[in-house]
Motif scaffolding. Sequence first.
Motif, PDB file in Angstrom:
ATOM      1  N   GLY A  82       0.778  -1.109  -0.245  1.00  0.00           N
ATOM      2  CA  GLY A  82      -0.101   0.137  -0.070  1.00  0.00           C
ATOM      3  C   GLY A  82       0.607   1.266   0.114  1.00  0.00           C
ATOM      4  O   GLY A  82       0.347   2.135   0.089  1.00  0.00           O
ATOM      5  N   GLU A 117     -16.944   3.554  -0.650  1.00  0.00           N
ATOM      6  CA  GLU A 117     -15.582   3.452  -0.268  1.00  0.00           C
ATOM      7  C   GLU A 117     -14.958   5.075  -0.735  1.00  0.00           C
ATOM      8  O   GLU A 117     -14.063   5.301   0.125  1.00  0.00           O
ATOM      9  CB  GLU A 117     -14.755   2.329  -0.826  1.00  0.00           C
ATOM     10  CG  GLU A 117     -15.366   1.059  -0.632  1.00  0.00           C
ATOM     11  CD  GLU A 117     -15.093   0.690   0.796  1.00  0.00           C
ATOM     12  OE1 GLU A 117     -14.272   1.088   1.623  1.00  0.00           O
ATOM     13  OE2 GLU A 117     -16.095   0.095   1.448  1.00  0.00           O
ATOM     14  N   ASP A 155      -4.510   6.331  -3.875  1.00  0.00           N
ATOM     15  CA  ASP A 155      -5.729   6.533  -3.070  1.00  0.00           C
ATOM     16  C   ASP A 155      -7.036   5.667  -3.450  1.00  0.00           C
ATOM     17  O   ASP A 155      -7.681   5.052  -2.594  1.00  0.00           O
ATOM     18  CB  ASP A 155      -6.429   7.702  -2.713  1.00  0.00           C
ATOM     19  CG  ASP A 155      -5.358   8.551  -1.898  1.00  0.00           C
ATOM     20  OD1 ASP A 155      -4.677   7.956  -1.088  1.00  0.00           O
ATOM     21  OD2 ASP A 155      -5.301   9.751  -2.078  1.00  0.00           O
ATOM     22  N   ARG A 158      -5.847   1.945  -2.822  1.00  0.00           N
ATOM     23  CA  ARG A 158      -6.043   1.846  -1.343  1.00  0.00           C
ATOM     24  C   ARG A 158      -7.632   1.566  -0.965  1.00  0.00           C
ATOM     25  O   ARG A 158      -7.897   0.640  -0.175  1.00  0.00           O
ATOM     26  CB  ARG A 158      -5.452   2.880  -0.482  1.00  0.00           C
ATOM     27  CG  ARG A 158      -4.079   2.942  -0.388  1.00  0.00           C
ATOM     28  CD  ARG A 158      -3.509   4.217   0.237  1.00  0.00           C
ATOM     29  NE  ARG A 158      -2.060   4.293   0.338  1.00  0.00           N
ATOM     30  CZ  ARG A 158      -1.119   5.292   0.722  1.00  0.00           C
ATOM     31  NH1 ARG A 158      -1.843   6.434   1.057  1.00  0.00           N
ATOM     32  NH2 ARG A 158      -0.053   5.211   0.893  1.00  0.00           N
ATOM     33  N   SER A 159      -8.498   2.180  -1.592  1.00  0.00           N
ATOM     34  CA  SER A 159     -10.050   2.213  -1.360  1.00  0.00           C
ATOM     35  C   SER A 159     -10.402   0.662  -2.032  1.00  0.00           C
ATOM     36  O   SER A 159     -11.191  -0.105  -1.252  1.00  0.00           O
ATOM     37  CB  SER A 159     -10.630   3.073  -1.968  1.00  0.00           C
ATOM     38  OG  SER A 159     -10.302   4.450  -1.513  1.00  0.00           O
ATOM     39  N   TYR A 161      -8.417  -1.772  -2.317  1.00  0.00           N
ATOM     40  CA  TYR A 161      -7.702  -3.040  -1.352  1.00  0.00           C
ATOM     41  C   TYR A 161      -8.586  -3.133   0.044  1.00  0.00           C
ATOM     42  O   TYR A 161      -8.963  -4.389   0.182  1.00  0.00           O
ATOM     43  CB  TYR A 161      -6.386  -2.362  -1.054  1.00  0.00           C
ATOM     44  CG  TYR A 161      -5.838  -3.496   0.085  1.00  0.00           C
ATOM     45  CD1 TYR A 161      -5.226  -4.790  -0.512  1.00  0.00           C
ATOM     46  CD2 TYR A 161      -5.313  -2.912   1.295  1.00  0.00           C
ATOM     47  CE1 TYR A 161      -4.411  -5.717   0.539  1.00  0.00           C
ATOM     48  CE2 TYR A 161      -4.749  -3.811   2.186  1.00  0.00           C
ATOM     49  CZ  TYR A 161      -4.232  -5.183   1.558  1.00  0.00           C
ATOM     50  OH  TYR A 161      -3.772  -5.993   2.704  1.00  0.00           O
ATOM     51  N   GLY A 162      -8.937  -2.084   0.366  1.00  0.00           N
ATOM     52  CA  GLY A 162      -9.828  -1.988   1.874  1.00  0.00           C
ATOM     53  C   GLY A 162     -11.261  -2.785   1.461  1.00  0.00           C
ATOM     54  O   GLY A 162     -11.820  -3.019   2.429  1.00  0.00           O
ATOM     55  N   ASN A 181      -8.916   2.895   7.726  1.00  0.00           N
ATOM     56  CA  ASN A 181      -8.118   3.260   6.509  1.00  0.00           C
ATOM     57  C   ASN A 181      -7.461   1.917   6.082  1.00  0.00           C
ATOM     58  O   ASN A 181      -7.636   0.792   6.571  1.00  0.00           O
ATOM     59  CB  ASN A 181      -6.892   3.942   7.198  1.00  0.00           C
ATOM     60  CG  ASN A 181      -7.501   5.481   7.945  1.00  0.00           C
ATOM     61  OD1 ASN A 181      -8.430   6.130   7.439  1.00  0.00           O
ATOM     62  ND2 ASN A 181      -6.823   5.692   9.265  1.00  0.00           N
ATOM     63  N   TRP A 182      -6.769   2.207   4.980  1.00  0.00           N
ATOM     64  CA  TRP A 182      -6.285   1.263   4.127  1.00  0.00           C
ATOM     65  C   TRP A 182      -5.255   0.228   5.052  1.00  0.00           C
ATOM     66  O   TRP A 182      -5.047  -0.968   4.547  1.00  0.00           O
ATOM     67  CB  TRP A 182      -5.429   1.927   2.854  1.00  0.00           C
ATOM     68  CG  TRP A 182      -4.391   2.674   3.106  1.00  0.00           C
ATOM     69  CD1 TRP A 182      -4.130   3.624   3.561  1.00  0.00           C
ATOM     70  CD2 TRP A 182      -2.926   2.003   3.116  1.00  0.00           C
ATOM     71  NE1 TRP A 182      -3.085   4.416   3.676  1.00  0.00           N
ATOM     72  CE2 TRP A 182      -2.025   3.136   3.557  1.00  0.00           C
ATOM     73  CE3 TRP A 182      -2.310   0.733   3.119  1.00  0.00           C
ATOM     74  CZ2 TRP A 182      -0.742   3.214   3.837  1.00  0.00           C
ATOM     75  CZ3 TRP A 182      -1.222   0.636   3.178  1.00  0.00           C
ATOM     76  CH2 TRP A 182      -0.073   1.729   3.512  1.00  0.00           C
ATOM     77  N   ASP A 183      -4.533   0.819   5.950  1.00  0.00           N
ATOM     78  CA  ASP A 183      -3.685   0.196   6.848  1.00  0.00           C
ATOM     79  C   ASP A 183      -4.284  -0.386   7.905  1.00  0.00           C
ATOM     80  O   ASP A 183      -3.505  -1.141   8.825  1.00  0.00           O
ATOM     81  CB  ASP A 183      -2.448   1.058   7.159  1.00  0.00           C
ATOM     82  CG  ASP A 183      -2.898   2.308   7.906  1.00  0.00           C
ATOM     83  OD1 ASP A 183      -4.276   2.574   8.100  1.00  0.00           O
ATOM     84  OD2 ASP A 183      -2.170   3.143   8.452  1.00  0.00           O
TER      85      ASP A 183
END
Length: 417
Positions: A82, A117, A155, A158-159, A161-162, A181-183
Amino acid sequence: MTAVKNKVLSEKVVLHRNAFAIRGGVDYRRKVYATFLIAPLFLFLVVALVIPVGGIFWYAVSNSDLNNALSKTAEALKGWGGTELPAEPAFSALADDLRMARVAGKLPELGVRLNREKAGFGSLLRRTARKLPDAEGSGKRELLVGIDARWGDIDYWRSLYGATGIATPKYLLAAVDLQRNWDGSLTRVPAEQRVFLEGFLRTLVIAFVVTCICLAVGYPLAFILSEATGVKGRVLLALVVLPLWTSVLARTAAWMVLLQQQGVVNDVLIRLGIVEQPLELIFNRTGVYIGMVHVLLPFMTLPLYGAMKGVPKNQLQAASSLGARPLTSFITVYIPQTLPGIASGTLMVFIIAIGFYITPALVGGPDDQMISGQISRFAIQSGNWGMAAALSIWLTVCILMLLLAFGRFLRLGGSIQ
C-alpha cells in the motif's frame, strides 16, 4: 449354604439390573416425549429469532458480492504493502474483472458499492469498462492509466484494497462514525459526516423523556383506575384501552391536524386568552413528545393498573392508624408494592419508544428524527442493507446494555437475564 447364598445374591443383582433397565427405559421415553413437546417451540425460535438475527449480522459484515465480482483483483492485491502502486498483475486482474463484470451486467451494482468507499469510483469503473478492449494483451497498467489517470492515484487502489474480502467491518464502524484506513487503523469520519452517534443519543434522550412523561401521567391515571369500581371503572379502563385499537399512523395524523397553527389546540388556547399567537406545536420536539406519549401511555398505565389492583386497600388505613401521614404512607407503603408495575411499564415504553420512526417522521423536524428512521431510509429508499443491519445491531446492543443496567438498578437482573 454358600451356593444358595450366591444364587440368592445373583438373583437380587439380576432384579436390580432389570429394575434399573426398566427405570432407564422409562426415563429415556420421558426425555424423548419431552423433546418432542418442546421441538415446535425450538423450531419457532430458530425460524422467528435465530435466522432473522443471523441474517442481520451477516448483512452487516457481508462483502461477498464485491469480493466475487473482483475475485482476481482481490487475489492479486494480497500482500500488497500500500505504499506504492501495485504491480502489473494487479492491473491485469482488474482489467479481467471489469471485463467480466461488464458482460455479466454487474457494473452498476459494483459502482454503487465502491462509491461508498470513495466518491467517483462508479464513474471510474464505467468509463474504464467502456473503453477496455475485448482482446487480451499485456501492458494493462499503461492501458488503464491511459483510459483514466485516476488509476495512477494510489488512494483509489487503497480504497479498492480495503473493500476486498468476504467480510468487512465498514458498516459496523460507519454506524458509530468510524472508518478503517487502508492500513487497518481506525479514525473518526469527517465532522460533516458524523450523524449516527448523534442520532443514537437523540433516540435515547427522546425515549427517556417520553418514558418519564408516561410514568408521570400514567401513575395517577392507573391509581384512579384501580380505585374506580362498577360502571365508572369499566368505562375508564375502556377509554385507556380504546386507543390501542387505532393504528399509530391514524393517531399521528390526527395530532398533525390538532397541533398545527390553525388547529384545534391553538384555537382553544387563543379563545381562552392563554396565548396571543399560535404556538409552534408541530414539526419540532414538542410534537414528537405529544404524539409518542399519546401512543405509549396505555403501555405504561395497564401494567401499573395490574400492580395496583393487587395492593390490599387496608394497608394505607393501617399505616394511618399507626400515625403515618397520608403522603408518608403512600410513599413508604403503597409505591414500593407497585414497583413491579413501574419496572414493567417503564421497560415496555422505553423499548417501544426506541423503535419509533412514524411519529417523529410526521410531526417532528429534521433534528427530531430517531435512528429507526435512518434504518428505514437505508433499507427501503437506498437499498443499503449493510448499513441498515449495522445500525440495527448497534441499536440492539444499546437496548441490551440498558436492560442490564436497569435490571441491576432495580435488583431485577436475575429475572431480566
